[in-house]
Design a protein around this motif. Structure first.
Motif, mmCIF file in Angstrom:
data_model
loop_
_atom_site.group_PDB
_atom_site.id
_atom_site.type_symbol
_atom_site.label_atom_id
_atom_site.label_comp_id
_atom_site.label_asym_id
_atom_site.label_seq_id
_atom_site.Cartn_x
_atom_site.Cartn_y
_atom_site.Cartn_z
ATOM 1 N N SER A 139 49.091 -1.090 -4.751
ATOM 2 C CA SER A 139 49.080 -1.357 -6.191
ATOM 3 C C SER A 139 49.790 -2.669 -6.486
ATOM 4 N N ARG A 140 49.360 -3.334 -7.566
ATOM 5 C CA ARG A 140 49.949 -4.602 -7.965
ATOM 6 C C ARG A 140 50.233 -4.587 -9.465
ATOM 7 N N ILE A 141 51.370 -5.164 -9.816
ATOM 8 C CA ILE A 141 51.702 -5.355 -11.227
ATOM 9 C C ILE A 141 52.115 -6.803 -11.396
ATOM 10 N N GLY A 142 51.581 -7.464 -12.413
ATOM 11 C CA GLY A 142 51.847 -8.881 -12.576
ATOM 12 C C GLY A 142 51.895 -9.287 -14.033
ATOM 13 N N THR A 143 52.375 -10.499 -14.253
ATOM 14 C CA THR A 143 52.449 -11.044 -15.603
ATOM 15 C C THR A 143 52.124 -12.532 -15.546
ATOM 16 N N ALA A 144 51.645 -13.063 -16.666
ATOM 17 C CA ALA A 144 51.314 -14.482 -16.761
ATOM 18 C C ALA A 144 51.714 -14.986 -18.136
ATOM 19 N N PHE A 145 52.054 -16.284 -18.193
ATOM 20 C CA PHE A 145 52.452 -16.890 -19.463
ATOM 21 C C PHE A 145 51.917 -18.309 -19.527
ATOM 22 N N SER A 146 51.380 -18.686 -20.677
ATOM 23 C CA SER A 146 50.883 -20.048 -20.863
ATOM 24 C C SER A 146 51.183 -20.526 -22.275
ATOM 25 N N THR A 147 51.413 -21.837 -22.390
ATOM 26 C CA THR A 147 51.565 -22.493 -23.684
ATOM 27 C C THR A 147 50.455 -23.511 -23.802
ATOM 28 N N ASN A 199 39.363 -1.102 -16.538
ATOM 29 C CA ASN A 199 38.191 -1.233 -15.687
ATOM 30 C C ASN A 199 38.249 -0.235 -14.537
ATOM 31 N N VAL A 200 37.133 0.464 -14.315
ATOM 32 C CA VAL A 200 37.002 1.387 -13.191
ATOM 33 C C VAL A 200 35.766 0.964 -12.405
ATOM 34 N N SER A 201 35.918 0.797 -11.107
ATOM 35 C CA SER A 201 34.787 0.391 -10.281
ATOM 36 C C SER A 201 34.686 1.282 -9.054
ATOM 37 N N THR A 256 50.374 -12.129 -20.609
ATOM 38 C CA THR A 256 49.493 -11.088 -20.088
ATOM 39 C C THR A 256 50.244 -10.191 -19.114
ATOM 40 N N LEU A 257 49.960 -8.905 -19.192
ATOM 41 C CA LEU A 257 50.457 -7.937 -18.226
ATOM 42 C C LEU A 257 49.270 -7.307 -17.526
ATOM 43 N N PHE A 258 49.319 -7.254 -16.196
ATOM 44 C CA PHE A 258 48.185 -6.797 -15.402
ATOM 45 C C PHE A 258 48.634 -5.720 -14.425
ATOM 46 N N LEU A 259 47.857 -4.649 -14.317
ATOM 47 C CA LEU A 259 48.155 -3.565 -13.388
ATOM 48 C C LEU A 259 46.905 -3.212 -12.616
ATOM 49 N N ASP A 260 46.985 -3.298 -11.297
ATOM 50 C CA ASP A 260 45.884 -2.928 -10.407
ATOM 51 C C ASP A 260 46.379 -1.780 -9.544
ATOM 52 N N LEU A 261 45.816 -0.613 -9.746
ATOM 53 C CA LEU A 261 46.260 0.571 -9.010
ATOM 54 C C LEU A 261 45.664 0.649 -7.613
ATOM 55 N N GLY A 262 44.756 -0.283 -7.284
ATOM 56 C CA GLY A 262 44.136 -0.255 -5.967
ATOM 57 C C GLY A 262 43.146 0.887 -5.854
ATOM 58 N N GLY A 263 42.727 1.141 -4.648
ATOM 59 C CA GLY A 263 41.746 2.198 -4.441
ATOM 60 C C GLY A 263 42.358 3.587 -4.476
ATOM 61 N N ILE A 264 41.746 4.470 -5.246
ATOM 62 C CA ILE A 264 42.153 5.871 -5.266
ATOM 63 C C ILE A 264 41.267 6.593 -4.253
ATOM 64 N N PRO A 294 40.756 9.628 -2.737
ATOM 65 C CA PRO A 294 39.917 10.833 -2.894
ATOM 66 C C PRO A 294 38.670 10.613 -3.746
ATOM 67 N N LEU A 295 38.760 9.711 -4.749
ATOM 68 C CA LEU A 295 37.635 9.480 -5.657
ATOM 69 C C LEU A 295 36.855 8.220 -5.323
ATOM 70 N N GLY A 296 37.409 7.376 -4.444
ATOM 71 C CA GLY A 296 36.738 6.121 -4.105
ATOM 72 C C GLY A 296 36.694 5.151 -5.256
ATOM 73 N N LEU A 297 37.661 5.215 -6.176
ATOM 74 C CA LEU A 297 37.680 4.387 -7.371
ATOM 75 C C LEU A 297 38.737 3.292 -7.264
ATOM 76 N N ASP A 298 38.469 2.182 -7.921
ATOM 77 C CA ASP A 298 39.456 1.119 -8.092
ATOM 78 C C ASP A 298 39.703 0.976 -9.587
ATOM 79 N N MET A 299 40.982 0.999 -10.002
ATOM 80 C CA MET A 299 41.320 0.980 -11.419
ATOM 81 C C MET A 299 42.193 -0.219 -11.728
ATOM 82 N N ARG A 300 41.853 -0.931 -12.825
ATOM 83 C CA ARG A 300 42.622 -2.085 -13.267
ATOM 84 C C ARG A 300 42.808 -2.038 -14.779
ATOM 85 N N MET A 301 43.999 -2.451 -15.226
ATOM 86 C CA MET A 301 44.309 -2.492 -16.650
ATOM 87 C C MET A 301 44.945 -3.835 -16.989
ATOM 88 N N GLN A 302 44.640 -4.354 -18.179
ATOM 89 C CA GLN A 302 45.192 -5.635 -18.618
ATOM 90 C C GLN A 302 45.540 -5.572 -20.093
#
Length: 247
Positions: free
Chosen positions: A139-147, A200-202, A155-163, A165-173
């Motif tokens: 899993s990854r958690i990140g942030t970005a800032f621009s002027t 996003n779920v893929s 921006t705050l970003f969270l990628d839970l990676g592959g789950i 049992p379900l074969g899913l990849d989940m991302r939130m922003q």
């Protein structure tokens, strides 16, 4: 933020040629070792933070791609173009980035860097963005800032990676956007700040990549004329995207 160029015009030309040639050759990432460096060339983003966090859109052109060069020390730089601008309704965008990525051990790691968005064929001013993130297992958690000109974006970003049992990849922003001068909307109202988000779920299925995304923002109705955030639509939108690679 200093407007130092990360790459020269020759490098930009190399990227454009590479993405046009490689766009039809493969939808995956090609990797080669060059001494202490690892070179990646492909039509899918090869860097999770620089491409998953700070790129506002995936582009709407059939021609897209990039290159990425990583040193064994953890230092990297590269370019990514979400659009080659070959159709009348698209423009060439080149995102140049450099950063440093280092694992503490097999479970923890960090990354930080800067990215520059440029639009060579337009008068749009180039913008820069700082980003940083942590990795915990897959899993990854990140942030970005621009002027940017007339605004500040974070921006705050969270990628839970592959789950597994379900074969899913989940991302939130989640993004916050502050305008230096309030935007005037129909009816006399003003907008000086707003938020947006996406989920996003893929999942791969029968050789295809299935992507389901929900996006929305704190604006609605007439106030959407002031929107220019991460999402392609201001109001709540559900998108289903199916991608299949034939090469």
């Amino acid at each position: 933020m200093p407007h130092a160029r990360l790459f020269n015009r020759q490098t930009t030309a190399l990227l454009v040629c590479a993405l046009l040639v490689h766009a039809h050759a493969s939808a995956q990432v090609m990797e080669r070792d060059l001494g202490d460096f690892s070179l990646k060339l492909g039509t899918t983003p090869s860097r999770s933070m620089a491409q998953g966090l700070v790129t506002p859109s995936a582009g709407d052109s059939a021609f897209h791609g990039g290159l990425d060069l990583t040193h064994e020390s953890g230092f990297y730089f590269g370019q990514w173009s979400p659009s080659a601008g070959l159709t009348p309704d698209t423009t060439l965008e080149v995102d140049s980035y450099m950063g440093f990525k280092k694992p503490f051990d097999k479970t923890l790691g960090y990354e930080l860097g800067v990215i520059r968005y440029s639009y060579p064929n337009t008068d749009q001013i180039d913008s820069h963005e700082l980003y940083a993130g942590f990795r915990i297992f897959d899993s990854r958690i990140g942030t970005a800032f621009s002027t940017d000109a007339g605004r500040q974006d974070s921006t705050l970003f969270l990628d839970l990676g592959g789950i597994v049992p379900l074969g899913l990849d989940m991302r939130m922003q989640y993004g916050n956007h502050q305008l230096d001068s309030p935007a005037i909307i129909d009816g006399g109202g003003m907008v000086s700040a707003y938020n947006d988000w996406s989920f996003n779920v893929s999942r791969p299925w029968l050789g295809m990549d299935m992507n389901l995304m929900y996006s929305g923002s704190s604006l609605s109705g007439a106030s959407c004329t002031a929107y220019s955030g991460h999402n392609s639509q201001c109001e709540s939108t559900v998108t289903l995207k199916v991608v299949r690679s034939f090469f």
